[in-house]
Structure formats: structure tokens, C-alpha cells
Design a protein around this motif. Structure first.
Motif, PDB file in Angstrom:
ATOM      1  N   ALA A   1      -7.241  -5.049   1.988  1.00 44.95           N
ATOM      2  CA  ALA A   1      -7.121  -4.907   0.536  1.00 44.95           C
ATOM      3  C   ALA A   1      -8.040  -3.805   0.022  1.00 44.95           C
ATOM      4  O   ALA A   1      -7.727  -3.140  -0.962  1.00 44.95           O
ATOM      5  CB  ALA A   1      -7.458  -6.232  -0.148  1.00 44.95           C
ATOM      6  N   THR A   2      -9.183  -3.600   0.697  1.00 41.09           N
ATOM      7  CA  THR A   2     -10.081  -2.529   0.282  1.00 41.09           C
ATOM      8  C   THR A   2      -9.421  -1.173   0.509  1.00 41.09           C
ATOM      9  O   THR A   2      -9.588  -0.246  -0.269  1.00 41.09           O
ATOM     10  CB  THR A   2     -11.401  -2.616   1.063  1.00 41.09           C
ATOM     11  OG1 THR A   2     -11.974  -3.895   0.819  1.00 41.09           O
ATOM     12  CG2 THR A   2     -12.368  -1.542   0.637  1.00 41.09           C
TER      13      THR A   2
ATOM     14  N   TYR B   1     -12.309 -13.797   1.926  1.00 44.34           N
ATOM     15  CA  TYR B   1     -11.547 -12.656   1.397  1.00 44.34           C
ATOM     16  C   TYR B   1     -12.231 -12.068   0.162  1.00 44.34           C
ATOM     17  O   TYR B   1     -12.511 -10.871   0.086  1.00 44.34           O
ATOM     18  CB  TYR B   1     -10.110 -13.076   1.050  1.00 44.34           C
ATOM     19  CG  TYR B   1      -9.414 -12.073   0.159  1.00 44.34           C
ATOM     20  CD1 TYR B   1      -8.972 -10.865   0.681  1.00 44.34           C
ATOM     21  CD2 TYR B   1      -9.256 -12.306  -1.203  1.00 44.34           C
ATOM     22  CE1 TYR B   1      -8.376  -9.923  -0.129  1.00 44.34           C
ATOM     23  CE2 TYR B   1      -8.666 -11.369  -2.026  1.00 44.34           C
ATOM     24  CZ  TYR B   1      -8.231 -10.169  -1.487  1.00 44.34           C
ATOM     25  OH  TYR B   1      -7.667  -9.230  -2.296  1.00 44.34           O
TER      26      TYR B   1
ATOM     27  N   ARG C   1      -4.555  -5.277  -2.834  1.00 43.51           N
ATOM     28  CA  ARG C   1      -5.664  -6.027  -3.407  1.00 43.51           C
ATOM     29  C   ARG C   1      -5.244  -6.711  -4.704  1.00 43.51           C
ATOM     30  O   ARG C   1      -5.590  -7.862  -4.942  1.00 43.51           O
ATOM     31  CB  ARG C   1      -6.849  -5.094  -3.671  1.00 43.51           C
ATOM     32  CG  ARG C   1      -7.974  -5.852  -4.299  1.00 43.51           C
ATOM     33  CD  ARG C   1      -9.211  -5.044  -4.519  1.00 43.51           C
ATOM     34  NE  ARG C   1     -10.156  -5.910  -5.229  1.00 43.51           N
ATOM     35  CZ  ARG C   1     -11.334  -5.531  -5.644  1.00 43.51           C
ATOM     36  NH1 ARG C   1     -11.741  -4.314  -5.432  1.00 43.51           N
ATOM     37  NH2 ARG C   1     -12.106  -6.368  -6.277  1.00 43.51           N
TER      38      ARG C   1
ATOM     39  N   VAL D   1     -14.018  -8.309  -0.240  1.00 40.88           N
ATOM     40  CA  VAL D   1     -13.545  -7.320  -1.202  1.00 40.88           C
ATOM     41  C   VAL D   1     -14.661  -6.926  -2.180  1.00 40.88           C
ATOM     42  O   VAL D   1     -14.902  -5.738  -2.425  1.00 40.88           O
ATOM     43  CB  VAL D   1     -12.325  -7.872  -1.966  1.00 40.88           C
ATOM     44  CG1 VAL D   1     -12.030  -7.032  -3.181  1.00 40.88           C
ATOM     45  CG2 VAL D   1     -11.125  -7.919  -1.054  1.00 40.88           C
TER      46      VAL D   1
ATOM     47  N   ASP E   1      -5.449 -10.675  -5.042  1.00 36.92           N
ATOM     48  CA  ASP E   1      -6.345 -11.244  -6.053  1.00 36.92           C
ATOM     49  C   ASP E   1      -5.580 -12.229  -6.940  1.00 36.92           C
ATOM     50  O   ASP E   1      -6.096 -13.281  -7.306  1.00 36.92           O
ATOM     51  CB  ASP E   1      -6.960 -10.136  -6.913  1.00 36.92           C
ATOM     52  CG  ASP E   1      -8.089  -9.425  -6.188  1.00 36.92           C
ATOM     53  OD1 ASP E   1      -8.404  -9.841  -5.048  1.00 36.92           O
ATOM     54  OD2 ASP E   1      -8.665  -8.471  -6.732  1.00 36.92           O
TER      55      ASP E   1
ATOM     56  N   GLY F   1      -9.517  -8.877   3.501  1.00 38.11           N
ATOM     57  CA  GLY F   1     -10.440  -8.175   2.612  1.00 38.11           C
ATOM     58  C   GLY F   1     -10.518  -6.690   2.966  1.00 38.11           C
ATOM     59  O   GLY F   1     -10.508  -5.827   2.093  1.00 38.11           O
TER      60      GLY F   1
END
Lengths: 262, 254, 253
Positions: free
Chosen positions: B80-81, B133, B87, B137, B91, B77
Motif C-alpha cells: 500500500a505504501t 497493516y 492504500r 503504513v 484503509d 502495508g
């Protein structure tokens, strides 16, 4: 005297649907060191947007802001903000003391020194004994005192106050008005107070800027000479106070959009 | 005091209801044994070491799995941020894999990975990683803008902002994801044990049920409940450590 | 260029391609490639549709059973203090018992047919529903009740016009959790108590070393789950738009 903060031709347009929304149009003014300036305007006239642009938190669409002669793009050192929404501007996972310490990050103090200073400032705003409390354990007025202490902690030359007293009760409000003015004088800080309350604007300031409705311009500049010492009863009965109040209220009533309620 | 009183009261009520059903004899006693018989069955399983072994097998798989999966999920997470293209990919993968039940991948995983720890690691990671996760996010993207302004006024750069403002503000939501993932980790382990049929509480539950040893089935269910409670309490302790302010704040606002 | 390269669809396509290449190199039915899976999906199509129909039918039945009983129970637990006082710890205790662990006992009482599976599904869906309904009813802002009284509404009107709509956002969250739990447990129960359904299909085909068919079943589950999620999200937007809009306005203010 040279200006501390200057704005020239400031404009802000938000992209919107179906048309872009023009909030600010051509705003120019200056604030001198240690001067207390109030900004009033009809509700919804973009006062908060203006303050965010001055603080370097929001880029203007055109025009410029200078602080101590330097262009403002990011929040500059020496400027602090007290936000309107005190209940959201304090970190709920930190104590009052730690919230105040946050304001000193740019001073590079040691841990112990920062702690001592935070406690001194909390005592200054009347919160001695509440250093270890969390924001949600304090009343609205006390939370706003923490936010004020945090803004003072940065030893800034300029405080930007965004309707800091809008959400507290009348008695707390009067107390905090006097506290803010007293502290600003004690620490020799300039203040720029945004408010929708004409009485507050006049009572606190050396000068009032009256804004138009959107797109916002400065309608008039009203200089005041109410003296350095203000008193909640006497000052508010002075003829020049009443005259300024009358002048500003008339301007704002005329600036209200058609059909707006009382 | 009431914190202790209420579970005790609930347990007592459950026992009373149970015993009432037994005495009313609406269900044959063979299928719904009295509490004493269930306790006896549990004791004898403990005496044989069967209960401890099963609890250890299932517990170690679920607990280690939950710890690993939550750390990986939160780590992904955070990554991905920082990287929007990562991300988007994660997703998509999450949307595809989230509806797949742990049971569905077990037969194939047995085939590829055997019956050892690798099987459980694979199943738990594949199906459990998404709640922490997704929570990380979404919580990091939803920081209150006033707090971000406060951080900028304090001169925070992106890293300090993440550490001092965004992460603490996101903690309650992240830990809700952790709590959810921890429950699914236990479910995934038990289901896998039921399907692979070699060891653990899942296996034992089915074995005893097919042998119609009903008091032992109930004793095992009680043991699973205890294991689930223990894992839930561990998550609560972590929650109090990282987001206790949120609990206290809510308790006050309510 | 870089943007196109990192697009999720492009990455997925690359992953599929890599998988296919490995499968072509391995040339064994025990390592099927995406084309084999697509082939199995095509060959078993009608059967897969039939099996997932069984799965969905039971999931819907279990979900409906849980919703009809547990939402009223949860709301009552939230409003009636004595009921909540004993009910909530009882529910919290049950919530620690994973749904699959109830399968052996349910099997003893209800056999391995539809009823047993629907009961396990309902148990799985019941837990989020009852917990959230109680929470929503308890957290009802006291002001809202006063508003109802000041407008001269009767108790029943207050419940219908004020309490239920303000509890809806939380119930929607619970329904979403319960729906995905229902689908997951429906499939799981079929793998444990084999008669029919997509779970049973997965179990059989994988035991027969038809791994391509097993993967095809998983692909189908994933697609059905995605569609289900989209449907729930769309109906939430349709019926609860006011809630999300007011929340967005709040964060933007």
C-alpha cells in the motif's frame, strides 16, 4: 580559477496560507575549489533553505545551481552535507562505524576497505575506540564528530555545513571549528558554512556572505585575509578580524526585523 | 537480576493475596479454592492429557495465525505504501472491518467453512490483520525528513531508501502493531473455541464452568495466561532482534 | 479515468455488485446478497436499535468503571516507586489473560446478567488504561516538575496544571484502545452469555440460518464502531490540538 559551485538568481517561494511565503530572492554567488565560505544572516532568514537548494535536496522556484559546471537537480556526487540536527541525522540503529560507511556508498568500496576507511576517519575526528558505539551512546559533540566523519567519507570536493556546531557547548565548539578547518585543508575540500554566529563565520572563512532578512538576498560580500593557520586566541585579536566582525555585526543589526529582541 | 525478581515477586504477591482471600473465607471455598486445589486440578488434567491437548489446539491455532497475519499485514502495508490507490482501498476496508469483533463472524464462518482450521484461519485473518497493516503504513509515511535527506545524499534510490532508512526507522512502530495483533489472535482463537464448542482451551473453559468444576477453570485460566506470556515473550525477542536499538535508546533517554 | 476506476467508493461498489450477482445466481437464503442484507436491516431496524442500545449501555458502564478506578491507580503506580515495582509485573501478568477467558469465572460469581458483562468489559478496558497511565506518569519529564516548583506551585497545583495535562496525550491513546476493547468485549460477552444485546441478536439469527440478518447486525456494529472512532478523534483534536500541532511542527522543522 573556475568555480566549483555556482548559484544564479536563486529564489524559493513556499506556497502558504493566506499568502505564499517568499524565502529567497535572487541569490547569486560562486565557491572556488578549496575555498572556505561562510554565510551569516539574521535568524529566520532562510539559511537552511538556501543550503538545501544548493545540495539538490530542494528544488528552487527559479534560478539555477551548478556544481562542476553541471546543473544540480538531485544531490550530486562530490557534495556532502553535515546537517544541523546531528541527533536526528545519524541512524540510531547503526553503529558509529556503519553510519560513516553510509557516506561511502557512492565510492563503491569493498566491505573490508569501507570498514578500514571508516575506522581511519573516526580516528581522524578523535573517536578511535568508539567505532562500535551507537549514536545515542555518544555525547552531542561526539555525535557531531560522527556526522562530520560521514560527510568526509564521501571524499567530496564540497562540504555543505548547516549550523553544524549550533548545539554543542563552547569548548567543544572551538575544538570542532579547528578540526573542521584542519580536515578541510588536509582533504583539499571547499566548505560552505551556514551559521548565525558571526564570530564563527569570520574565524573559519576566507570569505563571508552576509544575508538580508526575508525575502533573503546577499547584502554584502566580505573578503578576509586571516591566513591559512588560525588560532582561537591570536586570530580573534587581529585588527582585520575585529574590523570584519564589526562590519558584519552592524549589517546584521540593521537587517533585523523591526522590534526584534536583542 | 531485578528482571527476574520482579515477576517472581508479583507471582508471590498474587499467590499471597489469593490465599488470604481463601483463609478470610469471604467467598465460599467451593467458588474460590485454595491454590493447592487449583494446582491439583491442573495436575490431574495434565495426567489425563486434557490440558496438553487443549493447549496444543489453541496454541497452534493462535501462533500459526499470528505469524501468518503479521506477515500478511506488513506485506499489505508495504504494497500500500508503494501504491497509493491500493492504500485508499485497504484503509477503507480496514475502517469498515476493524470494529467487527471476532465473535460476530464465527457462527457464519462455521456455517461456510466447518469446524476445522479454515474457520480459525478466516476469523484470525479477518479481525487481526489491521494492526500490523495500519502500523506499517503510518510508520513508513512518517520517516524523519532529516534521515530522508541523509539517504538522498548517500545516493539511495527508492528501494535502497526503503530498505536502509524507512523500514528500520519504522520497525519500532510496526512491531508495536505486531504485538497488538498477536494478543488479538489469541483472543480470537479462544472466543471462536468458546462459540464453536468442540475443542481447545476456550471450549474447555466453558465446559468446566458449566460443570461447576471451579479448580479446573482456574487452572485453565492460568494455562491461558502462560500461553499469552509465551507469545508475548516471543514478540519481545523479535522486537529485540529488529528494534533493540530503540529499546536501548529509550532506556538511556528515560 | 483510471483514477475514478480505483476510487475506494468505486471499488466497494463493484465488490457489492459482484456479490449481488453471485447471490442472484445462487438463489438460496444461505447466500444472502447486499439487497437481502439491506432488507433485513430495514425489517429488523427497531429491534437492532434496541439491541445495540443494550450493548452500548454496558460498554459505556464498563469503560467508565475502568477509567474511574484504573487511571488513578495507574498514575499512582507511575509516581510511587514501591507500588509500581510490584504493581507493574502484576498488571503485565494479568494482561496476558484474554478478557473472554475470564467470562466463565465471572459468570460463576456474577451470573449472566448486566453485572457480569460490565465486569468483563471493565477488565478488558482496564488493561490499556492502567499500563498507559503508569507509563505516562513515569515518563513525566523531570524538568516539568522543576518548572512547577520554580513558579511556586503547590504539589496539588503541579499535579493539576502540569502533570495531568502532560500525561493527557498518552491517556487519550489508552482511552481510544480501551473504548474499542469495551465495544468488542461487550458484543462478545453477549454472544457467550446470551440474554440481550446485538451480540445475542447475531448469535440467535445466525443459528436460525437468517444469515442476511446476521450480516445486517455486523454492518450495524461496523457503522457504530466507525462513528465511535470519529467521535473520539474529534474530541482528541478539540482537547489535545496543542499536542498534535507541536508534533507536526517538529517533523516539519
Amino acid at each position: 580559477m573556475t568555480a566549483l559551485l555556482e548559484a544564479g538568481g536563486l529564489a524559493k517561494v513556499f506556497p502558504g496560507r493566506p499568502d505564499p511565503v517568499e524565502i529567497l530572492r535572487d541569490i547569486s554567488f560562486a565557491v572556488a575549489p578549496e575555498e572556505f565560505v561562510s554565510i551569516v544572516g539574521p535568524s529566520g532568514c532562510g539559511k537552511t533553505t538556501l543550503l538545501m537548494c544548493l545540495a539538490g535536496l530542494l528544488p528552487p522556484s527559479s534560478g539555477w545551481v551548478r556544481f562542476r559546471g553541471q546543473p544540480v537537480t538531485d544531490p550530486p556526487r562530490g557534495v556532502s552535507v553535515v546537517f544541523q540536527d546531528y541527533s536526528r541525522s545519524l541512524l540510531p540503529w547503526k553503529s558509529a562505524r556503519e553510519n560513516v560507511t553510509l557516506g561511502m556508498r557512492r565510492l563503491g568500496l569493498g566491505r573490508a576497505a569501507a570498514r578500514d576507511r571508516a575506522e581511519a576517519l573516526l580516528a581522524e575526528v578523535g573517536l578511535a575506540g568508539f567505532e562500535g558505539h551507537f549514536p545515542w551512546q555518544l555525547s552531542g559533540g561526539m555525535q557531531q564528530r560522527v556526522a562530520i566523519a560521514r560527510a568526509l567519507a564521501a571524499e567530496s570536493a564540497l562540504l555543505l555545513l548547516d549550523e553544524p556546531l549550533a548545539a554543542v557547548d563552547a569548548q567543544t565548539r572551538a575544538d570542532l571549528q579547528d578540526l573542521l578547518r584542519g580536515l578541510a585543508r588536509k582533504f583539499r575540500q571547499a566548505c560552505l558554512l551556514v551559521t548565525h554566529d558571526v564570530d564563527e563565520a569570520v574565524y573559519m572563512a576566507d570569505r563571508v556572505l552576509v544575508l538580508s532578512r526575508r525575502p533573503t538576498r546577499i547584502l554584502r560580500e566580505v573578503p578576509l585575509a586571516l591566513g591559512a593557520e588560525r588560532d582561537q586566541i591570536d586570530t580573534r585579536e587581529r585588527p582585520d578580524y575585529l574590523a570584519a566582525r564589526h562590519e558584519i555585526l552592524t549589517l546584521i543589526r540593521a537587517a533585523r526585523p523591526e522590534g526584534a529582541g536583542a | 537480576m531485578t528482571a527476574l525478581l520482579r515477576p517472581v515477586l508479583a507471582l508471590g504477591l498474587l499467590a499471597a493475596l489469593w490465599q488470604a482471600v481463601v483463609w478470610a473465607a469471604v467467598v465460599p471455598e467451593r467458588y474460590f479454592p485454595p491454590i493447592a486445589t487449583v494446582v491439583q486440578a491442573g495436575m490431574s488434567m495434565i495426567a489425563r492429557g486434557q490440558m496438553q491437548q487443549a493447549l496444543f489446539d489453541t496454541g497452534s491455532r493462535a501462533i500459526l495465525g499470528a505469524i501468518a497475519v503479521n506477515l500478511i499485514g506488513i506485506g499489505l502495508g508495504l504494497a500500500a505504501t508503494g501504491a497509493p490507490s491500493l492504500r485508499r482501498i485497504l484503509d477503507t476496508v480496514a475502517a469498515i472491518l476493524q470494529p467487527v469483533p471476532p465473535a460476530a463472524v464465527v457462527p457464519m464462518a462455521v456455517f461456510a467453512l466447518g469446524l476445522g482450521w479454515k474457520l480459525y484461519a478466516f476469523v484470525v485473518v479477518l479481525v487481526t490483520i489491521w494492526p500490523p497493516y495500519l502500523a506499517t503504513v503510518s510508520a513508513l509515511a512518517a520517516t524523519n525528513p532529516v534521515l530522508l535527506s541523509v539517504g538522498r545524499m548517500a545516493g539511495f534510490g527508492p528501494v535502497a531508501m526503503l530498505w536502509h532508512i524507512r523500514l528500520p526507522a519504522a520497525m519500532p512502530e510496526i512491531l508495536a502493531g505486531v504485538r497488538y495483533a498477536t494478543t488479538i489472535a489469541l483472543i480470537a482463537v479462544i472466543v471462536s473455541e468458546m462459540i464453536t464448542g468442540r475443542d481447545g482451551i476456550g471450549f474447555l473453559l466453558f465446559q468446566k464452568a458449566f460443570a461447576i468444576r471451579i479448580p479446573e477453570v482456574f487452572a485453565l485460566m492460568f494455562a491461558v495466561g502462560l500461553l499469552g506470556s509465551a507469545m508475548g515473550l516471543a514478540v519481545s525477542a523479535v522486537y529485540r532482534g529488529f528494534a533493540g536499538w530503540h529499546l536501548a535508546q529509550r532506556g538511556r533517554a528515560a | 479515468m483510471k483514477r475514478l476506476f480505483l476510487h475506494p467508493a468505486a471499488v466497494l461498489l463493484a465488490a457489492l455488485l459482484a456479490w449481488q450477482i453471485v447471490a442472484l445466481v445462487k438463489t438460496t437464503p444461505l447466500f444472502p446478497g447486499p439487497l437481502d442484507v439491506a432488507g433485513a436491516l430495514w425489517d429488523d431496524g427497531p429491534r437492532l436499535i434496541r439491541e445495540i442500545g443494550h450493548t452500548l449501555r454496558r460498554a459505556v458502564a464498563g469503560f467508565a468503571l475502568a477509567a474511574l478506578t484504573m487511571i488513578p491507580l495507574g498514575l499512582a503506580m507511575g509516581r510511587i516507586r514501591a507500588l509500581g515495582f510490584v504493581g507493574e509485573p502484576l498488571v503485565a501478568m494479568l494482561a496476558t489473560l484474554p478478557p473472554p477467558a475470564t467470562v466463565p469465572v465471572v459468570m460463576l460469581f456474577a451470573g449472566t446478567g448486566d453485572l457480569a458483562k460490565i465486569l468483563v468489559i471493565a477488565y478488558a478496558a482496564a488493561i490499556p488504561l492502567v499500563i498507559n497511565a503508569a507509563e505516562a506518569a513515569r515518563n513525566l519529564h523531570p524538568m516539568l516538575g522543576l518548572v512547577g516548583r520554580s513558579l511556586g506551585l503547590t504539589r496539588l497545583e503541579t499535579l493539576r496544571l502540569i502533570a495531568l495535562p502532560s500525561a493527557l496525550p498518552m491517556l487519550a491513546v489508552a482511552a481510544r484502545m480501551a473504548a474499542s476493547a469495551a465495544l468488542l468485549v461487550s458484543i462478545t460477552s453477549e454472544m457467550l452469555l446470551s440474554t440481550n444485546g446485538i451480540g445475542n441478536y447475531l448469535q440467535r439469527e445466525q443459528e436460525n440460518f437468517r444469515l442476511d440478518a446476521g450480516l445486517a447486525g455486523i454492518v450495524l456494529i461496523s457503522v457504530v464502531g466507525l462513528i465511535l472512532n470519529r467521535l473520539i478523534a474529534a474530541s482528541e483534536r478539540r482537547w489535545l490540538g496543542w499536542h498534535y500541532q507541536s508534533r507536526t511542527a517538529e517533523t516539519q522543522a
